[in-house]
Scaffold this motif. Structure first.
Motif, short mmCIF file in Angstrom:
data_model
loop_
_atom_site.label_atom_id
_atom_site.label_comp_id
_atom_site.label_asym_id
_atom_site.label_seq_id
_atom_site.Cartn_x
_atom_site.Cartn_y
_atom_site.Cartn_z
N ASN A 101 7.80 -3.07 6.98
CA ASN A 101 7.20 -2.03 6.15
C ASN A 101 8.25 -1.09 5.55
O ASN A 101 7.99 -0.46 4.53
N SER B 288 0.84 -1.20 0.00
CA SER B 288 0.00 0.00 0.00
C SER B 288 0.87 1.25 0.00
O SER B 288 0.36 2.35 0.00
N GLY B 289 2.17 1.02 -0.01
CA GLY B 289 3.13 2.13 -0.01
C GLY B 289 4.35 1.73 -0.80
O GLY B 289 4.27 0.92 -1.72
N GLU C 127 3.13 -9.51 4.21
CA GLU C 127 2.77 -8.79 5.43
C GLU C 127 3.81 -8.95 6.53
O GLU C 127 3.82 -8.17 7.47
N SER D 209 7.91 0.04 -1.92
CA SER D 209 8.45 -1.30 -1.83
C SER D 209 9.72 -1.40 -2.65
O SER D 209 9.81 -0.84 -3.74
N ASP E 122 6.00 -1.93 2.12
CA ASP E 122 4.95 -1.35 2.97
C ASP E 122 3.56 -1.87 2.60
O ASP E 122 2.98 -1.48 1.60
N THR E 123 3.05 -2.77 3.45
CA THR E 123 1.68 -3.26 3.27
C THR E 123 0.74 -2.58 4.25
O THR E 123 -0.46 -2.84 4.23
N GLY E 124 1.29 -1.75 5.12
CA GLY E 124 0.46 -1.10 6.13
C GLY E 124 0.13 -2.02 7.28
O GLY E 124 -0.52 -1.63 8.24
N SER E 125 0.58 -3.27 7.22
CA SER E 125 0.28 -4.22 8.29
C SER E 125 1.33 -4.11 9.38
O SER E 125 2.41 -3.58 9.18
N SER E 126 1.01 -4.65 10.50
CA SER E 126 1.98 -4.68 11.59
C SER E 126 2.45 -6.11 11.82
O SER E 126 2.81 -6.49 12.91
#
Length: 85
Positions: free
Chosen positions: A39, A16-17, A35, A19, A43-47
C-alpha cells in the motif's frame, strides 16, 4: 462487475489512495496484482501485501510485505521467523 472491467478486474484502477504506479498500468493490471503491491506503493486499502512472520524478523517490514510468501519462508527462522521447521 463494472462494465469497464473484465472478470480479472482489468480495465480500471483499484487504488483507493496514493499510487506511484502509472494510471495506464493500473488499468491493465489484474485486481489481484494491484492488491498485492504494498500500500505504500499503490494504496488499494487491501491487506494483500503482508508479512508472514510469526516471530522476530531482521527483514525490514516494507520488504516483508513486498516479497512473495515463498521467499519469506525460504529464509532461516533466525533471520525471519515464519514458524516453519
Amino acid at each position: 462487475m463494472n462494465q469497464n472491467q473484465n472478470e480479472y478486474g482489468q480495465g480500471k484502477s483499484h487504488a483507493s489512495g496514493d499510487s506511484v504506479v502509472p494510471e495506464g498500468a493500473q488499468k491493465v493490471l489484474p485486481k489481484g496484482v494491484e492488491e498485492n503491491v504494498p500500500n505504500t506503493v499503490h494504496d488499494t486499502g487491501s491487506s494483500g501485501s503482508k508479512s508472514h512472520a510469526v516471530g522476530d524478523s531482521k527483514v525490514p517490514k516494507v520488504l516483508q510485505e513486498a516479497v512473495p510468501e515463498s521467499v519469506e519462508r525460504a529464509l532461516p527462522n533466525a533471520i525471519h521467523d515464519t514458524g516453519d521447521k
